[in-house]
Design a protein around this motif. Structure first.
Motif, PDB file in Angstrom:
ATOM      1  N   ASN A  24      16.497   9.927  -8.627  1.00  0.00           N
ATOM      2  CA  ASN A  24      16.490   9.149  -9.870  1.00  0.00           C
ATOM      3  C   ASN A  24      15.093   8.961 -10.443  1.00  0.00           C
ATOM      4  N   GLY A  25      14.108   9.525  -9.761  1.00  0.00           N
ATOM      5  CA  GLY A  25      12.736   9.379 -10.222  1.00  0.00           C
ATOM      6  C   GLY A  25      12.054   8.121  -9.734  1.00  0.00           C
ATOM      7  N   ASP A  26      12.735   7.347  -8.886  1.00  0.00           N
ATOM      8  CA  ASP A  26      12.143   6.112  -8.356  1.00  0.00           C
ATOM      9  C   ASP A  26      11.193   6.448  -7.211  1.00  0.00           C
ATOM     10  N   GLU A  27      10.008   5.853  -7.259  1.00  0.00           N
ATOM     11  CA  GLU A  27       9.005   6.142  -6.235  1.00  0.00           C
ATOM     12  C   GLU A  27       9.321   5.433  -4.928  1.00  0.00           C
ATOM     13  N   LYS A  28       9.062   6.145  -3.835  1.00  0.00           N
ATOM     14  CA  LYS A  28       9.170   5.566  -2.508  1.00  0.00           C
ATOM     15  C   LYS A  28       7.871   5.838  -1.759  1.00  0.00           C
ATOM     16  N   TYR A  29       7.473   4.859  -0.962  1.00  0.00           N
ATOM     17  CA  TYR A  29       6.233   4.947  -0.201  1.00  0.00           C
ATOM     18  C   TYR A  29       6.562   5.026   1.282  1.00  0.00           C
ATOM     19  N   PHE A  30       5.839   5.899   1.996  1.00  0.00           N
ATOM     20  CA  PHE A  30       6.048   6.072   3.422  1.00  0.00           C
ATOM     21  C   PHE A  30       4.700   5.986   4.133  1.00  0.00           C
ATOM     22  N   SER A  31       4.694   5.299   5.264  1.00  0.00           N
ATOM     23  CA  SER A  31       3.457   5.094   6.001  1.00  0.00           C
ATOM     24  C   SER A  31       2.987   6.385   6.668  1.00  0.00           C
ATOM     25  N   LEU A  32       1.684   6.632   6.584  1.00  0.00           N
ATOM     26  CA  LEU A  32       1.051   7.757   7.270  1.00  0.00           C
ATOM     27  C   LEU A  32       0.319   7.313   8.536  1.00  0.00           C
ATOM     28  N   ALA A  33       0.562   6.073   8.961  1.00  0.00           N
ATOM     29  CA  ALA A  33      -0.193   5.519  10.081  1.00  0.00           C
ATOM     30  C   ALA A  33       0.007   6.306  11.368  1.00  0.00           C
ATOM     31  N   SER A  34       1.146   6.985  11.516  1.00  0.00           N
ATOM     32  CA  SER A  34       1.375   7.777  12.730  1.00  0.00           C
ATOM     33  C   SER A  34       0.587   9.076  12.723  1.00  0.00           C
ATOM     34  N   LEU A  35       0.070   9.466  11.544  1.00  0.00           N
ATOM     35  CA  LEU A  35      -0.678  10.715  11.429  1.00  0.00           C
ATOM     36  C   LEU A  35      -2.173  10.505  11.321  1.00  0.00           C
ATOM     37  N   THR A  36      -2.587   9.387  10.749  1.00  0.00           N
ATOM     38  CA  THR A  36      -4.006   9.201  10.469  1.00  0.00           C
ATOM     39  C   THR A  36      -4.337   7.727  10.306  1.00  0.00           C
ATOM     40  N   ARG A  37      -5.587   7.395  10.591  1.00  0.00           N
ATOM     41  CA  ARG A  37      -6.058   6.037  10.367  1.00  0.00           C
ATOM     42  C   ARG A  37      -6.276   5.772   8.880  1.00  0.00           C
ATOM     43  N   ASP A  38      -6.597   6.818   8.129  1.00  0.00           N
ATOM     44  CA  ASP A  38      -6.908   6.626   6.719  1.00  0.00           C
ATOM     45  C   ASP A  38      -6.798   7.963   5.988  1.00  0.00           C
ATOM     46  N   VAL A  39      -6.740   7.899   4.664  1.00  0.00           N
ATOM     47  CA  VAL A  39      -6.853   9.104   3.845  1.00  0.00           C
ATOM     48  C   VAL A  39      -8.342   9.325   3.617  1.00  0.00           C
ATOM     49  N   ASP A  40      -8.918  10.166   4.438  1.00  0.00           N
ATOM     50  CA  ASP A  40     -10.361  10.371   4.413  1.00  0.00           C
ATOM     51  C   ASP A  40     -10.669  11.847   4.627  1.00  0.00           C
ATOM     52  N   GLY A  41     -11.951  12.151   4.731  1.00  0.00           N
ATOM     53  CA  GLY A  41     -12.343  13.535   4.872  1.00  0.00           C
ATOM     54  C   GLY A  41     -11.796  14.192   6.120  1.00  0.00           C
ATOM     55  N   LEU A  42     -11.767  13.460   7.240  1.00  0.00           N
ATOM     56  CA  LEU A  42     -11.245  14.024   8.482  1.00  0.00           C
ATOM     57  C   LEU A  42      -9.781  14.392   8.337  1.00  0.00           C
ATOM     58  N   PHE A  43      -9.001  13.516   7.730  1.00  0.00           N
ATOM     59  CA  PHE A  43      -7.578  13.789   7.501  1.00  0.00           C
ATOM     60  C   PHE A  43      -7.397  15.045   6.657  1.00  0.00           C
TER      61      PHE A  43
END
Length: 292
Positions: A24-43
């Motif tokens: 329906n075009g509705d946004e959903k958010y999902f946690s990335l905590a199991s993959l990375t500490r942050d969205v950063d250069g290392l990730f």
């Protein structure tokens, strides 16, 4: 799968997230905590975008209740913010300059980054604070002395909206006019709301706009860039090491207050920016040192 990366939460406590839309075009958010500490250069350097897509498709990421959470800059504090000056011919003209024959490059401190909707401070003595909507390029892997501009886009992780806020009195006129002084003020680089992966965006044909208090200011396209993204990444790599997570701001089109056609930002003003496919920002301005 179409995704966007985000960071949600109070400043300094942001959590990494991947954003997608349902049927329906509705946004959903999902946690990335199991993959990375942050969205950063290392990730990004460790193929984080592909891993996020894979985990999301496999149903391995828990949904994140995003309602009411602050939206932070979508990339954690980069090593470098590399800026390109006068990269639209019409903006160069309104600035009183000829279009450059080679890219004009300067740096902003990484501690100027703020969220796309954070309240924005006007420096205490500022009288000429200006907005600049810009396409931001996020580097995905180390780039140094690239041999061919044709390969430069392979080093780009994604794109985002940026506001390169500038104090013109500090930047330009008189004996003390210096670009670094005019471009280094606290919270003068709002980024986001999202980092959109490079394979989902054509950076050469994006409409970018700004409004102040609901009135149109800038309305252009990245098709008007003098130096396109590939040229810029290649050029900058000849002079500095670009690392994963670094951000290149590609310049702003015409329609800023420096043109003399519009007043500079005043306390209480609301500046809104958007770039096609990359989302929108909104900042309400207040005088630094005054009650918000």
């Amino acid at each position: 799968m179409s995704i966007k990366l985000a960071r949600l939460g109070e400043r300094g406590q942001e959590v990494p997230a991947v954003v997608t839309a349902d049927a329906n075009g509705d946004e959903k958010y999902f946690s990335l905590a199991s993959l990375t500490r942050d969205v950063d250069g290392l990730f990004l350097a460790q193929d984080g975008i592909a891993r996020a897509r894979q985990a999301l498709s496999a149903g391995e990421l828990p949904e994140l209740p995003a309602a009411g959470l602050r939206v932070g800059a979508p990339i954690a504090r980069p090593g470098s913010i590399v800026c390109i000056g006068m990269n639209y011919a019409a903006h160069a003209a309104e600035s009183g300059s000829a279009p450059p024959e080679i890219p004009v490059v300067f740096l902003k401190p990484s501690n100027t980054i703020s969220g796309p909707f954070d309240a924005a401070p006007i420096p205490p003595s500022s009288e000429k604070y200006d907005w600049e909507v810009e396409l931001g390029v996020v580097i995905g892997k180390e780039a140094s002395y690239l041999s061919d501009p044709a390969d430069a886009l392979d080093y780009v992780a994604g794109y985002l909206v940026a506001n390169d806020l500038s104090e013109r009195e500090y930047q330009l006129p008189g004996a003390a006019g210096q670009w670094t002084k005019g471009k280094s003020l606290p919270a003068s680089t709002p980024l986001g709301p999202w980092l959109v992966p490079a394979d989902e965006i054509d950076p050469g044909r994006l409409r970018l706009r700004s409004h102040v208090n609901g009135e149109a200011r800038q309305d252009s396209s990245t098709a008007d860039l003098i130096f396109d993204v590939a040229t810029l990444v290649h050029h900058v790599s000849q002079y500095m090491l670009l690392e994963p997570g670094d951000v290149i701001l590609t310049g702003t089109p015409e329609g800023v207050a420096l043109s003399g056609r519009f007043p500079y930002i005043q306390p209480g003003d609301v500046v809104e920016l958007d770039i096609e496919g990359l989302g929108s920002q909104r900042q309400e301005f207040y005088r630094q040192g005054a009650a918000q």
